[in-house]
Design a protein around this motif. Structure first.
Motif, PDB file in Angstrom:
ATOM      1  N   SER A  94       3.513  21.122  21.926  1.00  0.00           N
ATOM      2  CA  SER A  94       4.562  20.397  21.210  1.00  0.00           C
ATOM      3  C   SER A  94       5.366  21.377  20.367  1.00  0.00           C
ATOM      4  O   SER A  94       4.956  22.521  20.163  1.00  0.00           O
ATOM      5  N   PRO A  95       6.520  20.948  19.835  1.00  0.00           N
ATOM      6  CA  PRO A  95       7.261  21.830  18.934  1.00  0.00           C
ATOM      7  C   PRO A  95       6.450  22.272  17.711  1.00  0.00           C
ATOM      8  O   PRO A  95       6.599  23.412  17.255  1.00  0.00           O
ATOM      9  N   LEU A  96       5.585  21.402  17.191  1.00  0.00           N
ATOM     10  CA  LEU A  96       4.726  21.826  16.076  1.00  0.00           C
ATOM     11  C   LEU A  96       3.738  22.887  16.542  1.00  0.00           C
ATOM     12  O   LEU A  96       3.458  23.849  15.822  1.00  0.00           O
ATOM     13  N   GLY A  97       3.236  22.728  17.753  1.00  0.00           N
ATOM     14  CA  GLY A  97       2.368  23.752  18.310  1.00  0.00           C
ATOM     15  C   GLY A  97       3.104  25.056  18.515  1.00  0.00           C
ATOM     16  O   GLY A  97       2.549  26.138  18.310  1.00  0.00           O
ATOM     17  N   ALA A  98       4.383  24.959  18.891  1.00  0.00           N
ATOM     18  CA  ALA A  98       5.197  26.164  19.074  1.00  0.00           C
ATOM     19  C   ALA A  98       5.386  26.906  17.757  1.00  0.00           C
ATOM     20  O   ALA A  98       5.393  28.142  17.726  1.00  0.00           O
ATOM     21  N   ILE A  99       5.537  26.162  16.669  1.00  0.00           N
ATOM     22  CA  ILE A  99       5.635  26.814  15.353  1.00  0.00           C
ATOM     23  C   ILE A  99       4.362  27.591  15.063  1.00  0.00           C
ATOM     24  O   ILE A  99       4.403  28.750  14.619  1.00  0.00           O
ATOM     25  N   ALA A 100       3.221  26.966  15.324  1.00  0.00           N
ATOM     26  CA  ALA A 100       1.944  27.630  15.065  1.00  0.00           C
ATOM     27  C   ALA A 100       1.773  28.863  15.947  1.00  0.00           C
ATOM     28  O   ALA A 100       1.375  29.938  15.470  1.00  0.00           O
ATOM     29  N   ILE A 101       2.087  28.723  17.235  1.00  0.00           N
ATOM     30  CA  ILE A 101       1.946  29.857  18.157  1.00  0.00           C
ATOM     31  C   ILE A 101       2.860  30.995  17.740  1.00  0.00           C
ATOM     32  O   ILE A 101       2.465  32.165  17.718  1.00  0.00           O
ATOM     33  N   GLY A 102       4.104  30.669  17.392  1.00  0.00           N
ATOM     34  CA  GLY A 102       5.042  31.698  16.971  1.00  0.00           C
ATOM     35  C   GLY A 102       4.597  32.394  15.701  1.00  0.00           C
ATOM     36  O   GLY A 102       4.667  33.634  15.595  1.00  0.00           O
ATOM     37  N   ALA A 103       4.136  31.627  14.719  1.00  0.00           N
ATOM     38  CA  ALA A 103       3.710  32.221  13.444  1.00  0.00           C
ATOM     39  C   ALA A 103       2.498  33.124  13.635  1.00  0.00           C
ATOM     40  O   ALA A 103       2.425  34.224  13.065  1.00  0.00           O
ATOM     41  N   ILE A 104       1.549  32.667  14.433  1.00  0.00           N
ATOM     42  CA  ILE A 104       0.357  33.482  14.699  1.00  0.00           C
ATOM     43  C   ILE A 104       0.753  34.778  15.397  1.00  0.00           C
ATOM     44  O   ILE A 104       0.290  35.869  15.041  1.00  0.00           O
ATOM     45  N   ALA A 105       1.636  34.673  16.384  1.00  0.00           N
ATOM     46  CA  ALA A 105       2.070  35.867  17.108  1.00  0.00           C
ATOM     47  C   ALA A 105       2.829  36.819  16.195  1.00  0.00           C
ATOM     48  O   ALA A 105       2.663  38.037  16.276  1.00  0.00           O
ATOM     49  N   GLY A 106       3.672  36.275  15.316  1.00  0.00           N
ATOM     50  CA  GLY A 106       4.440  37.131  14.419  1.00  0.00           C
ATOM     51  C   GLY A 106       3.554  37.981  13.537  1.00  0.00           C
ATOM     52  O   GLY A 106       3.784  39.193  13.375  1.00  0.00           O
ATOM     53  N   VAL A 107       2.519  37.383  12.981  1.00  0.00           N
ATOM     54  CA  VAL A 107       1.621  38.118  12.090  1.00  0.00           C
ATOM     55  C   VAL A 107       0.738  39.087  12.866  1.00  0.00           C
ATOM     56  O   VAL A 107       0.615  40.267  12.511  1.00  0.00           O
ATOM     57  N   LEU A 108       0.113  38.599  13.948  1.00  0.00           N
ATOM     58  CA  LEU A 108      -0.834  39.448  14.669  1.00  0.00           C
ATOM     59  C   LEU A 108      -0.143  40.603  15.383  1.00  0.00           C
ATOM     60  O   LEU A 108      -0.680  41.716  15.444  1.00  0.00           O
TER      61      LEU A 108
ATOM     62  N   ALA B 206      11.132  38.406  16.372  1.00  0.00           N
ATOM     63  CA  ALA B 206      11.745  37.479  17.315  1.00  0.00           C
ATOM     64  C   ALA B 206      11.222  37.709  18.732  1.00  0.00           C
ATOM     65  O   ALA B 206      10.868  36.762  19.444  1.00  0.00           O
ATOM     66  N   VAL B 207      11.145  38.976  19.140  1.00  0.00           N
ATOM     67  CA  VAL B 207      10.651  39.280  20.489  1.00  0.00           C
ATOM     68  C   VAL B 207       9.191  38.876  20.630  1.00  0.00           C
ATOM     69  O   VAL B 207       8.780  38.345  21.666  1.00  0.00           O
ATOM     70  N   ALA B 208       8.390  39.077  19.588  1.00  0.00           N
ATOM     71  CA  ALA B 208       6.984  38.661  19.634  1.00  0.00           C
ATOM     72  C   ALA B 208       6.869  37.157  19.854  1.00  0.00           C
ATOM     73  O   ALA B 208       6.013  36.686  20.618  1.00  0.00           O
ATOM     74  N   GLY B 209       7.721  36.384  19.179  1.00  0.00           N
ATOM     75  CA  GLY B 209       7.697  34.941  19.374  1.00  0.00           C
ATOM     76  C   GLY B 209       8.121  34.540  20.772  1.00  0.00           C
ATOM     77  O   GLY B 209       7.538  33.635  21.392  1.00  0.00           O
ATOM     78  N   LEU B 210       9.133  35.208  21.306  1.00  0.00           N
ATOM     79  CA  LEU B 210       9.580  34.943  22.669  1.00  0.00           C
ATOM     80  C   LEU B 210       8.476  35.234  23.679  1.00  0.00           C
ATOM     81  O   LEU B 210       8.256  34.468  24.623  1.00  0.00           O
ATOM     82  N   VAL B 211       7.771  36.332  23.460  1.00  0.00           N
ATOM     83  CA  VAL B 211       6.671  36.691  24.359  1.00  0.00           C
ATOM     84  C   VAL B 211       5.565  35.638  24.313  1.00  0.00           C
ATOM     85  O   VAL B 211       5.076  35.180  25.352  1.00  0.00           O
ATOM     86  N   ALA B 212       5.172  35.230  23.117  1.00  0.00           N
ATOM     87  CA  ALA B 212       4.036  34.318  22.980  1.00  0.00           C
ATOM     88  C   ALA B 212       4.332  32.924  23.516  1.00  0.00           C
ATOM     89  O   ALA B 212       3.437  32.253  24.055  1.00  0.00           O
ATOM     90  N   ILE B 213       5.567  32.467  23.381  1.00  0.00           N
ATOM     91  CA  ILE B 213       5.882  31.115  23.850  1.00  0.00           C
ATOM     92  C   ILE B 213       6.146  31.078  25.348  1.00  0.00           C
ATOM     93  O   ILE B 213       6.134  30.007  25.970  1.00  0.00           O
ATOM     94  N   THR B 214       6.347  32.233  25.960  1.00  0.00           N
ATOM     95  CA  THR B 214       6.652  32.287  27.393  1.00  0.00           C
ATOM     96  C   THR B 214       5.585  31.607  28.251  1.00  0.00           C
ATOM     97  O   THR B 214       5.914  30.797  29.120  1.00  0.00           O
ATOM     98  N   PRO B 215       4.299  31.867  28.067  1.00  0.00           N
ATOM     99  CA  PRO B 215       3.317  31.158  28.879  1.00  0.00           C
ATOM    100  C   PRO B 215       3.003  29.752  28.393  1.00  0.00           C
ATOM    101  O   PRO B 215       2.584  28.898  29.175  1.00  0.00           O
ATOM    102  N   SER B 216       3.223  29.493  27.113  1.00  0.00           N
ATOM    103  CA  SER B 216       2.665  28.297  26.484  1.00  0.00           C
ATOM    104  C   SER B 216       3.650  27.179  26.194  1.00  0.00           C
ATOM    105  O   SER B 216       3.246  26.047  25.930  1.00  0.00           O
TER     106      SER B 216
END
Length: 450
Positions: A294-308, A279-289
Motif C-alpha cells: 500500500s502507499p503507507l507500506g511504500a512510505i515505510a519501505i522508502g524510509a527504511i531504504a533511505g536510512v540503511l 531519491a535513487v535509494a527509494g526508487l531502487v527499493a520500491i522497484t520490486p515491491s
C-alpha cells in the motif's frame, strides 16, 4: 512482471491504448540511461567525466544489438530447464508478426521486446559507477558483452520468463529488484574485488565535480522510473500500474527525506548529493515491491531504504573495497531491502494475493524472497568476478597508474569534458596541421589583440 495466465474464453486482442502506453514507458526507461550517465558523470572528478558518460552510453549500443540477435530469445523464449529460454522465431526478431501479441496481453511482441530491451541496457550501465576512474574502455565494452550474455539474460529468465525457476517459485519482483538492482550491485562488488582500488583511495579528495549535473541526472532517473515501474504491469486496465506509479513517488520522497535526516544527524548538514542519492535509494527499493504494498507500506519501505542505504555507503571505507559511486551501497543494498520487505508489507490486494508477515501471510513469501535474493546475488557476484578476472588476465582491465592519475578522459577518449582554453572540447595530435576553423580563430585572435 505479471504472470501471463489467460483463459481461452478471454483471448486478448490488441489494445491501441496499452500499446501506446507501453511505447511511452519504453521511451521513459530509455531516457534513464542518459540520466544515469549525468548522475554518475557529475559525481566523478573532472578528469573522468567523459569516460563515465561513455560507460553508460556504450551500453545503449552494445546491448541493443545483442538483444536483437539473441538476448530476447535467451531471456523470454521457451523455457529450457528453468534456467534459460530460447525461441528461434525471436532470433534477430525476424519471426515476429506486426500484430502478434505477447502471450496473455494486449500489446504486440515487438512492444514487449523493446520495453524489456531498455531494462537490459540500463542494468550493466549501473555497474559502471563502481568502476570509475580506472577501467579501460575496450575492456568495459567486452565486459558488457559477456556479462549480459552470461548473467543478465539468464537471470531475467529466472525472474520474469515463463518457466523460470524464480518465476515458478513465486518470487515477486515487479520491475527489477533482483534482476536489475541486486544483479548490478552484486556484479559491481565482484568486479571491484578483482580490479582493486583507485590510486589515492582514502587518501586523496575524490569529491563530485558537478553537483548540478548530479541533480539533473537524479531528476531524469526519477522521471523515467515511472515508466520503469508502472510500465512493468504491461498494461493499464486494472489499476495495478496506477498503484505502482503512486508508490514510486511516495517511496522516493520518503527515502530522500530519511536519507537527509540521517545525514543531518550523522554529519550535520543536508547535502544535495544526499538528496539525490536518497531519491535513487527509494526508487531502487520500491522497484520490486511497489505492486504488492500500500502507499503507507511504500512510505515505510522508502524510509527504511533511505536510512540503511545511507549507512551502507560508508561500509566501503570500513571494509576497504573501492565502490567509487556507491553502486553497492545503493543498488545492491536497496534492491535487497525492497525485495525482502515484500515478505513483510505485501497486502495481497495488489499484483497478487500473496500476503506478507504484517498482513497475516506468515513467513511463506519472505522465504521465497530470500531465495530469489540469495541466488541472484551469489550468481552475479561470482560470475562477474570470474569475467573480470579473465579479462584482466588477458587484455587487462585497468589503465596504467600514470594514465589514471593524469586522467582517463584524455587517455581513453582524447577529449576533456570542459575546455577553458579554447573553443573545442577535443585534443588534436600535436603534429596535426591547423585546419580552416583553427586558422580563422587564430586570425580573429590577432585582430582582437591588435
Amino acid at each position: 512482471m505479471p504472470p501471463g495466465i489467460t483463459l481461452a474464453a478471454d483471448t486478448p486482442t490488441l489494445s491501441a491504448a496499452n500499446t501506446g502506453f507501453m511505447l511511452i514507458c519504453s521511451a521513459l526507461v530509455m531516457i534513464m540511461t542518459p540520466g544515469l550517465a549525468f548522475f554518475y558523470g557529475g559525481m566523478v572528478r573532472v578528469k573522468s567525466t567523459l569516460n563515465m558518460l561513455m560507460m553508460s552510453f556504450i551500453s545503449l549500443g552494445i546491448v541493443t544489438i545483442l538483444w536483437v540477435l539473441y538476448g530476447f530469445s535467451a531471456a523470454f523464449g521457451t523455457d529450457h530447464g528453468s534456467i534459460i529460454g530460447w525461441n528461434s522465431h525471436y532470433v534477430g526478431l525476424s519471426g515476429i508478426g506486426l500484430t502478434q501479441l505477447w502471450d496473455g496481453y494486449t500489446i504486440p511482441v515487438y512492444v514487449f521486446a523493446v520495453f524489456q530491451l531498455m531494462f537490459a541496457i540500463i542494468t550493466p550501465a549501473l555497474i559502471s559507477g563502481a568502476l570509475a576512474d580506472r577501467v579501460k574502455f575496450s575492456a568495459w565494452a567486452l565486459f558488457i558483452t559477456l556479462w549480459v550474455t552470461i548473467v543478465y539474460f539468464p537471470v531475467a529468465h529466472w525472474v520474469w520468463g515463463t518457466g523460470g525457476w524464480a518465476f515458478d517459485l513465486g518470487v515477486i519482483d515487479f520491475a527489477g529488484g533482483t534482476a536489475v538492482h541486486i544483479n548490478a550491485g552484486a556484479a559491481a562488488l565482484g568486479v571491484i574485488l578483482v580490479i582493486g582500488k583507485r590510486v589515492g583511495f582514502k587518501k586523496d579528495p575524490m569529491r563530485p565535480h558537478s553537483l548540478p549535473l548530479v541533480m539533473l541526472g537524479a531528476g531524469l532517473l526519477w522521471f523515467g522510473w515511472f515508466g520503469f515501474n508502472a510500465g512493468s504491469w504491461l498494461g493499464n486496465d486494472d489499476g495495478v500500474g496506477a498503484l505502482m506509479f503512486v508508490n514510486t513517488q511516495v517511496a522516493t520522497a520518503a527515502a530522500m527525506l530519511a536519507w537527509l535526516l540521517y545525514e543531518k544527524i550523522r554529519h550535520g548538514a543536508f547535502t544535495t548529493l544526499g538528496a539525490a542519492s536518497g531519491a535513487v535509494a527509494g526508487l531502487v527499493a520500491i522497484t520490486p515491491s511497489g505492486g504488492s504494498c500500500s502507499p503507507l507500506g511504500a512510505i515505510a519501505i522508502g524510509a527504511i531504504a533511505g536510512v540503511l542505504c545511507a549507512m551502507a555507503v560508508g561500509l566501503k571505507y570500513k571494509f576497504g573495497y573501492d565502490d567509487s559511486l556507491d553502486v553497492v551501497g545503493v543498488h545492491l543494498v536497496g534492491g535487497v531491502i525492497g525485495s525482502v520487505l515484500i515478505g513483510f508489507f505485501a497486502t495481497g490486494g495488489g499484483q497478487s494475493d500473496a500476503k506478507g508477515l504484517f498482513y497475516g501471510g506468515g513467513l511463506t513469501q519472505l522465504w521465497k524472497q530470500l531465495a530469489g535474493v540469495g541466488a541472484v546475488l551469489v550468481y552475479s557476484l561470482v560470475a562477474s568476478a570470474i569475467l573480470a578476472f579473465l579479462i584482466d588476465r588477458t587484455m587487462g582491465m585497468r589503465v596504467s597508474e600514470d594514465d589514471e592519475v593524469s586522467g582517463i578522459d584524455q587517455v581513453e577518449h582524447a577529449e576533456t569534458a570542459y575546455d577553458f582554453s579554447g573553443a573545442g572540447g577535443g585534443t588534436a595530435p600535436r603534429s596535426a596541421a591547423p585546419g580552416p576553423v583553427q586558422e580563422a580563430a587564430a586570425a580573429q585572435t590577432k585582430k582582437v589583440d591588435a
